[in-house]
Motif scaffolding. Structure first.
Motif, PDB file in Angstrom:
ATOM      1  N   PHE A   1      -9.695   5.876   5.661  1.00 53.29           N
ATOM      2  CA  PHE A   1      -8.444   5.211   5.312  1.00 53.29           C
ATOM      3  C   PHE A   1      -7.249   6.019   5.806  1.00 53.29           C
ATOM      4  O   PHE A   1      -6.281   5.456   6.350  1.00 53.29           O
ATOM      5  CB  PHE A   1      -8.370   5.018   3.803  1.00 53.29           C
ATOM      6  CG  PHE A   1      -7.216   4.165   3.364  1.00 53.29           C
ATOM      7  CD1 PHE A   1      -7.289   2.788   3.462  1.00 53.29           C
ATOM      8  CD2 PHE A   1      -6.068   4.742   2.845  1.00 53.29           C
ATOM      9  CE1 PHE A   1      -6.226   1.991   3.056  1.00 53.29           C
ATOM     10  CE2 PHE A   1      -5.006   3.950   2.436  1.00 53.29           C
ATOM     11  CZ  PHE A   1      -5.083   2.578   2.543  1.00 53.29           C
TER      12      PHE A   1
ATOM     13  N   THR B   1       0.810  -1.206   0.000  1.00 54.10           N
ATOM     14  CA  THR B   1       0.000   0.000   0.000  1.00 54.10           C
ATOM     15  C   THR B   1       0.854   1.272   0.000  1.00 54.10           C
ATOM     16  O   THR B   1       0.337   2.353  -0.243  1.00 54.10           O
ATOM     17  CB  THR B   1      -0.929   0.030   1.224  1.00 54.10           C
ATOM     18  OG1 THR B   1      -0.143  -0.030   2.424  1.00 54.10           O
ATOM     19  CG2 THR B   1      -1.895  -1.157   1.208  1.00 54.10           C
TER      20      THR B   1
ATOM     21  N   ARG C   1     -10.053  -1.626   3.230  1.00 51.75           N
ATOM     22  CA  ARG C   1     -10.892  -1.078   4.305  1.00 51.75           C
ATOM     23  C   ARG C   1     -12.159  -1.899   4.494  1.00 51.75           C
ATOM     24  O   ARG C   1     -12.567  -2.202   5.626  1.00 51.75           O
ATOM     25  CB  ARG C   1     -11.241   0.383   3.976  1.00 51.75           C
ATOM     26  CG  ARG C   1     -12.196   1.033   4.954  1.00 51.75           C
ATOM     27  CD  ARG C   1     -12.287   2.531   4.684  1.00 51.75           C
ATOM     28  NE  ARG C   1     -12.569   2.817   3.296  1.00 51.75           N
ATOM     29  CZ  ARG C   1     -13.790   2.826   2.771  1.00 51.75           C
ATOM     30  NH1 ARG C   1     -14.834   2.519   3.523  1.00 51.75           N
ATOM     31  NH2 ARG C   1     -13.991   3.133   1.510  1.00 51.75           N
TER      32      ARG C   1
ATOM     33  N   LYS D   1     -12.235   8.025   2.093  1.00 50.99           N
ATOM     34  CA  LYS D   1     -10.824   8.401   2.063  1.00 50.99           C
ATOM     35  C   LYS D   1     -10.372   8.864   3.437  1.00 50.99           C
ATOM     36  O   LYS D   1      -9.253   8.534   3.880  1.00 50.99           O
ATOM     37  CB  LYS D   1     -10.593   9.501   1.033  1.00 50.99           C
ATOM     38  CG  LYS D   1      -9.123   9.925   0.935  1.00 50.99           C
ATOM     39  CD  LYS D   1      -8.894  10.947  -0.159  1.00 50.99           C
ATOM     40  CE  LYS D   1      -7.412  11.306  -0.236  1.00 50.99           C
ATOM     41  NZ  LYS D   1      -7.131  12.277  -1.323  1.00 50.99           N
TER      42      LYS D   1
ATOM     43  N   GLU E   1      -7.797   0.743  -1.888  1.00 53.24           N
ATOM     44  CA  GLU E   1      -8.079   1.215  -0.537  1.00 53.24           C
ATOM     45  C   GLU E   1      -9.433   0.710  -0.053  1.00 53.24           C
ATOM     46  O   GLU E   1      -9.590   0.295   1.097  1.00 53.24           O
ATOM     47  CB  GLU E   1      -8.037   2.743  -0.507  1.00 53.24           C
ATOM     48  CG  GLU E   1      -6.675   3.335  -0.813  1.00 53.24           C
ATOM     49  CD  GLU E   1      -6.675   4.847  -0.767  1.00 53.24           C
ATOM     50  OE1 GLU E   1      -7.732   5.430  -0.444  1.00 53.24           O
ATOM     51  OE2 GLU E   1      -5.623   5.448  -1.042  1.00 53.24           O
TER      52      GLU E   1
END
Length: 272
Positions: free
Chosen positions: A222, A42, A115, A219, A111
């Motif tokens: 994350f 990541t 998540r 977002k 992502e």
């Protein structure tokens, strides 16, 4: 989906930040019998042998290790790697997917996958459907062409590759921190306001405003988990010009304040 009959279940989903490993070098770990481990980069970079040569890999690379193989480890002080990990219990040693492949869809979809999977595990640990979901997503990426034809976002319908909405969703991901409204979105997509609402309802089952808010909060969640930025900086990066609006929106959707969410879900300790 590929044949994963040898996999008995998903035992854990984790996250590893090599910068917190207590110094360099990092020592690889050998995968024990009865297990397979998937590492999804990541952030940062890793040097790993593939195709007979040592190559440099970065965000979005997927490493699928079967029993007897070693985890990734060769990173740099300047760019230490971070990765999500998926550990599977197996009945036998059997390779289905390549050892190394690339996540082909959008960065945001990566992502979302991580998540979404971690949240699912938190609420329903050991759910066999979660195992099936993770295997299906990873297998789809291994088989995907170099240029993905559509975004893959958990929980929503897949938008056709020839739809103007698909290009608009990509625009939203790239400009999520900027002021966006319905007029700008319809102009960017080249369709009328009414058609924009119809497209969102048809393929995403929500309004443009609801979708935009969900992406911004997604977002933010994350970043709160993995980023050391302050909450104010995260709010701005996610397109919230007003910190109070960010707090209200975040708590309404997640049932937690940004600070409490970070405290509960952060991958490592934060000082901010």
């Amino acid at each position: 989906m590929r044949n994963f009959e040898h996999i008995a279940g998903l035992t854990s989903i984790g996250y590893f930040n090599s910068a917190n490993a207590g110094g360099f070098p990092i020592h690889p770990v050998r995968i024990p019998e009865g297990s397979e481990l998937v590492e999804v980069l990541t952030a940062g970079e890793v040097f790993f042998e593939a195709g007979g040569t040592i190559q440099r890999f970065s965000r979005g690379t997927v490493f699928w290790h079967i029993a007897g193989e070693w985890t990734i480890w060769n990173t740099t002080v300047q760019s230490p790697y971070q990765c999500a990990t998926f550990c599977f219990e197996t009945k036998e040693r059997h390779r289905v997917l390549p050892r190394v492949f690339q996540w082909r869809n959008s960065g945001q979809s990566l992502e979302d996958f991580i998540r979404y999977s971690r949240s699912w595990e938190e609420h329903s640990p050991g759910d066999p459907l979660l195992c099936d979901y993770c295997l299906a997503q990873l297998a789809a990426q291994a088989a995907a062409p170099a240029e993905a034809s559509s975004l893959s976002i958990p929980g929503v319908c897949q938008v056709p590759s020839n739809s103007k909405l698909l290009r608009l969703l990509d625009y939203i991901e790239k400009h999520i921190s900027e002021p966006l409204n319905v007029e700008l979105l319809s102009h960017t997509a080249g369709i009328s306001r009414n058609q924009l609402f119809r497209e969102f309802r048809k393929y995403l089952d929500c309004t443009p405003h609801d979708y935009l808010l969900e992406r911004r909060i997604g977002k933010a969640r994350f970043m709160l988990e993995k980023d050391t930025a302050s909450i104010k900086e995260i709010a701005a990066e996610c397109g919230f010009e007003n910190i109070e609006v960010f707090y209200r929106s975040f708590k309404r959707i997640t049932a937690a304040s940004p600070a409490n969410y970070r405290k509960k879900h952060a991958i490592y300790d934060f000082e901010k």
